[in-house]
Enzyme design. Structure first.
Site, PDB file in Angstrom:
ATOM      1  N   HIS A 244       0.860  -1.190   0.000  1.00  0.00           N
ATOM      2  CA  HIS A 244       0.000   0.000   0.000  1.00  0.00           C
ATOM      3  C   HIS A 244       0.891   1.234   0.000  1.00  0.00           C
ATOM      4  O   HIS A 244       2.009   1.202   0.508  1.00  0.00           O
ATOM      5  CB  HIS A 244      -0.874  -0.041   1.265  1.00  0.00           C
ATOM      6  CG  HIS A 244      -1.893   1.035   1.333  1.00  0.00           C
ATOM      7  ND1 HIS A 244      -1.593   2.315   1.771  1.00  0.00           N
ATOM      8  CD2 HIS A 244      -3.214   1.043   1.011  1.00  0.00           C
ATOM      9  CE1 HIS A 244      -2.698   3.050   1.713  1.00  0.00           C
ATOM     10  NE2 HIS A 244      -3.689   2.305   1.261  1.00  0.00           N
ATOM     11  N   ASP A 366     -11.329   1.887  -0.974  1.00  0.00           N
ATOM     12  CA  ASP A 366     -10.434   2.724  -0.174  1.00  0.00           C
ATOM     13  C   ASP A 366     -11.226   3.447   0.920  1.00  0.00           C
ATOM     14  O   ASP A 366     -10.958   4.597   1.258  1.00  0.00           O
ATOM     15  CB  ASP A 366      -9.643   3.725  -1.018  1.00  0.00           C
ATOM     16  CG  ASP A 366      -8.250   4.005  -0.426  1.00  0.00           C
ATOM     17  OD1 ASP A 366      -7.960   3.484   0.672  1.00  0.00           O
ATOM     18  OD2 ASP A 366      -7.477   4.742  -1.049  1.00  0.00           O
TER      19      ASP A 366
END
Ligand code: MN
Length: 405
Positions: A244, A366
């Site tokens: 990430h 997200d």
């Protein structure tokens, strides 16, 4: 606060507000969509949706992160940390897994305060408010991961301890809601051998679905031999490693300091794609050929670069001191999968599917940094065949992350 910052935060605040406020979501208001979402059996051929890059945090992270903020320094991650955990967030450290949205105090002095008050309660909630947002939008499951920058910004001992606590909390949430949540485990790369042990515990004991790491650790990258025990563990456990973003490391930070460029608008993708290219050219993927890496944000622009990476980065490039035995695109197809997190562009999705193959692309929201409803609309309206849509929406995630619930 300067104008640019205020404008950007106002925009983020609006985006965040577009997602259901904890306790104020459509489900709580009896929206029929919410009812549909909570009764999937009645929805006939409705699309099963597993969102694969969804953030949470735990009460135990709040004070250590505030300590990082008080200490200050040059890290570009401090901006986001202040937004999430700053004193303006108002939420004291909690010991309960469920944290209610704070009621308005009437003291909101800026959009930043408002945003912080939205984000932290949403990140802390692994129960009613999150499920309400999912139900309101027909999201079956969230694959949860500890919010960036994770434990990597902490002192090593604290980082390792908090990774364990976060993984325990995460597995408790998954056990409370086994059909709604799956999870990616954290680890502290600062101690790679201890990290490998925690990774083993996370898969074999806690039954989590893979791992999350937020790009660089202390400005070093996973191609560094000190981190090989981590890559070895992920490969041996057969569990994917989600790389990430976080803000660019110190060595490339300067141009990102203006215009708030360090974040999701540009810096995160540059940092993460640079990390991936390092993995390819270091040869570390030849050492760990079965390592599965997942990256978000429509592949952090790498699919668009693949032709040029292959042309300039084929094995044996003269004088380049690269060690890759394969072309970058060959690594991409063998070792990588991508998610759509934060990029709701149907053309980009089509390109990635055609470039990487339909089995390599998964949907993500997200949450809570981006609102759920537009991410769902994007998935449902993109020009895909039924089979393609099912693979992006859930089948690839089920296979790659071994989601069985
Ligand atoms: Mn994210």
């Amino acid at each position: 606060m300067d104008i640019d910052r205020r404008t950007a935060l106002a925009r983020m605040s609006l985006l965040a507000a577009a997602a259901a406020l904890p306790g104020l979501g459509a489900a709580a208001q009896g929206d029929p969509q919410a009812e549909k979402g909570s009764q999937p059996a009645e929805r006939g051929t409705r699309l099963r949706k597993i969102a694969t890059e969804e953030a949470f945090t735990i009460p135990e992270m709040v004070e250590p992160m505030r300590e990082v903020l008080r200490r200050g320094g040059s890290s570009l991650d401090l901006t986001l940390l202040a937004t999430i955990y700053g004193e303006a967030s108002g939420a004291p450290p909690q010991t309960q897994p469920t944290v209610q949205a704070p009621s308005g105090t009437g003291k909101a002095s800026s959009n930043r305060d408002a945003l912080a008050r939205l984000l932290l309660p949403k990140l802390l909630d692994l129960d009613a408010a999150r499920l309400a947002d999912m139900d309101a939008n027909g999201v079956d499951m969230q694959l949860l991961s500890l919010s960036m920058p994770g434990v990597q910004i902490l002192e090593p001992g604290t980082a390792a301890a908090l990774a364990r606590v976060a993984n325990d909390r995460l597995s408790e949430a998954v056990r409370r809601h086994p059909t709604r949540f799956a999870g990616l485990a954290s680890f502290a790369p600062q101690h790679a051998h201890a990290a490998a042990k925690e990774m083993e515990r996370a898969i074999n004991t806690l039954k989590l679905n893979g791992f999350i790491v937020n790009s660089h650790t202390d400005n070093t990258y996973l191609d560094d031999p000190r981190y090989w025990p981590i890559l070895e563990a992920a490969e041996a456990l057969g569990a994917p490693l989600y790389i990430h973003p976080r803000a660019p490391s110190d060595g490339m930070a300067v141009p990102f300091r203006d215009y708030r460029m360090e974040g999701a608008v540009w810096g995160y993708g540059i940092e993460t794609s640079t990390h991936i290219v390092r993995l390819m050219f270091s040869g570390v993927l030849d050492r760990f050929p079965r390592l599965r890496i997942v990256i978000g944000h429509m592949g952090e622009a790498l699919p668009f670069w693949m032709w040029r990476l292959d042309f300039m980065g084929a094995p044996g490039a003269r004088g380049a001191a690269r060690k890759n035995e394969l072309k970058p695109s060959e690594y991409f197809r063998r070792n990588f999968a991508i998610t759509t997190s934060g990029v709701e562009d149907p053309l980009a999705l089509r390109f990635c599917i055609d470039k990487l193959g339909i089995d390599h692309v998964m949907w993500a929201i997200d949450y809570p940094f981006q609102p759920t409803a537009p991410a769902v609309a994007f998935l449902e309206s993109a020009q895909l065949s039924d089979e393609e849509r099912a693979k992006v929406a859930h089948r690839n995630a089920e296979r790659i992350f071994r989601i069985t619930a």
